[in-house]
Design a protein around this motif. Structure first.
Motif, mmCIF file in Angstrom:
data_model
loop_
_atom_site.group_PDB
_atom_site.id
_atom_site.type_symbol
_atom_site.label_atom_id
_atom_site.label_comp_id
_atom_site.label_asym_id
_atom_site.label_seq_id
_atom_site.Cartn_x
_atom_site.Cartn_y
_atom_site.Cartn_z
ATOM 1 N N GLY A 22 3.566 5.624 2.269
ATOM 2 C CA GLY A 22 3.388 6.219 1.121
ATOM 3 C C GLY A 22 3.926 7.508 0.793
ATOM 4 N N ILE A 23 3.815 8.602 1.698
ATOM 5 C CA ILE A 23 4.320 9.817 1.455
ATOM 6 C C ILE A 23 5.793 9.727 1.057
ATOM 7 C CG2 ILE A 23 4.635 12.050 2.526
ATOM 8 C CD1 ILE A 23 1.868 11.837 3.611
ATOM 9 N N ASN A 24 6.525 8.859 1.996
ATOM 10 C CA ASN A 24 8.084 8.665 1.921
ATOM 11 C C ASN A 24 8.433 8.072 0.538
ATOM 12 O OD1 ASN A 24 10.606 6.925 2.505
ATOM 13 N ND2 ASN A 24 10.605 8.637 3.508
ATOM 14 N N LEU A 64 -2.532 2.387 9.838
ATOM 15 C CA LEU A 64 -2.940 3.395 9.035
ATOM 16 C C LEU A 64 -2.138 4.500 8.905
ATOM 17 C CD1 LEU A 64 -5.114 4.264 6.901
ATOM 18 C CD2 LEU A 64 -6.352 5.365 8.727
ATOM 19 N N VAL A 65 -1.580 4.949 10.274
ATOM 20 C CA VAL A 65 -0.475 5.996 9.860
ATOM 21 C C VAL A 65 0.604 5.558 9.331
ATOM 22 C CG1 VAL A 65 0.731 7.370 11.638
ATOM 23 C CG2 VAL A 65 -1.494 7.051 12.024
ATOM 24 N N ALA A 66 1.076 4.372 9.829
ATOM 25 C CA ALA A 66 2.252 3.763 9.086
ATOM 26 C C ALA A 66 2.284 3.673 7.541
ATOM 27 C CB ALA A 66 2.474 2.372 9.433
ATOM 28 N N LEU A 94 0.893 -1.206 -0.098
ATOM 29 C CA LEU A 94 0.146 -0.073 0.146
ATOM 30 C C LEU A 94 0.788 1.279 -0.153
ATOM 31 C CD1 LEU A 94 -3.005 -1.072 2.356
ATOM 32 C CD2 LEU A 94 -2.884 -1.004 -0.071
ATOM 33 N N GLY A 95 2.160 1.221 0.743
ATOM 34 C CA GLY A 95 3.041 2.326 0.490
ATOM 35 C C GLY A 95 3.553 2.664 -0.791
#
Length: 222
Positions: A98-100, A91-93, A31-32
């Protein structure tokens, strides 16, 4: 040695913790990268656009995200940004990874697009295609093939980087191994088990992506 392995991993079904942790690790990585691909594509287009404001935003995003360690980003997202919202740790992880990943995918995609010979763009424009039509129909298909090896490497790297998700108590593979270590007071068996699983994952995916790249290269020649 076998008795020690049995007492540490088999007795009490502790090996299932590693199995569950592996599932969490793969979920975060998959998902990331999915979120990172979307963000990376968007910001890559912003970086190559003629709009200075969009370029500025994209440059700030990639500079900040790539310049701060992932573990620090993860804790900022959990303890500072999302703490008031009470979001689930997993979810936070996923959001943080994903942003990273998006910052790195952005540079991968940007390099791939700008690496295509300018003559390809000029040929498309001479055929009457607009700037965006040329980008979508001519440049992007070639860029995708060019960046595929680097892009797949990003997924493999992200799998290994999920090990720091334990900083916010997400029960990934590394955290599962640590839980077994704390329960059994045996460090080497759970830690080496985690290391072997990570190694099998990265080597296996590298081989799999390598086969896929060879087939794509073969189809191009044909």
């Amino acid at each position: 040695m076998f008795q020690s392995f049995y007492d540490t991993m088999i007795y009490g079904g502790r090996w299932t913790l590693l199995l569950q942790g592996l599932g969490i690790t793969l979920l975060i990585a998959a998902l990331g990268v999915f979120i990172g691909t979307i963000l990376g594509g968007l910001f890559a287009l912003m970086k190559i656009s003629s709009n200075k404001f969009l370029k500025f935003i994209a440059n700030v995003y990639t500079t900040v995200i790539r310049g701060i360690p992932l573990a620090t980003q993860l804790m900022i997202f959990y303890f500072v940004i999302f703490a008031p919202l009470g979001l689930n740790r997993l979810l936070v992880a996923i959001i943080a990874y994903g942003i990273n990943s998006g910052a790195y995918c952005c540079e991968i995609f940007r390099a791939g697009i700008q690496g295509i010979d300018i003559g390809q763009t000029e040929a498309g424009r001479s055929l009457g295609l607009s700037k965006w039509q040329t980008l979508i129909k001519i440049v992007l298909p070639q860029a995708v093939k060019a960046v595929l090896p680097t892009y797949t490497s990003e997924f493999i790297v992200l799998i290994k980087e999920t090990s720091v998700a334990s900083f916010i108590a997400v029960c990934d593979l590394t955290k599962a191994g640590d839980m077994i270590r704390n329960a059994t007071y045996n460090a080497w068996i759970p830690l080496l088990s985690c290391a072997v699983i990570y190694l099998c994952l990265t080597v296996g995916l590298t081989k799999l992506f390598g086969i896929f790249e060879k087939r794509m290269a073969k189809s191009d020649r044909n």
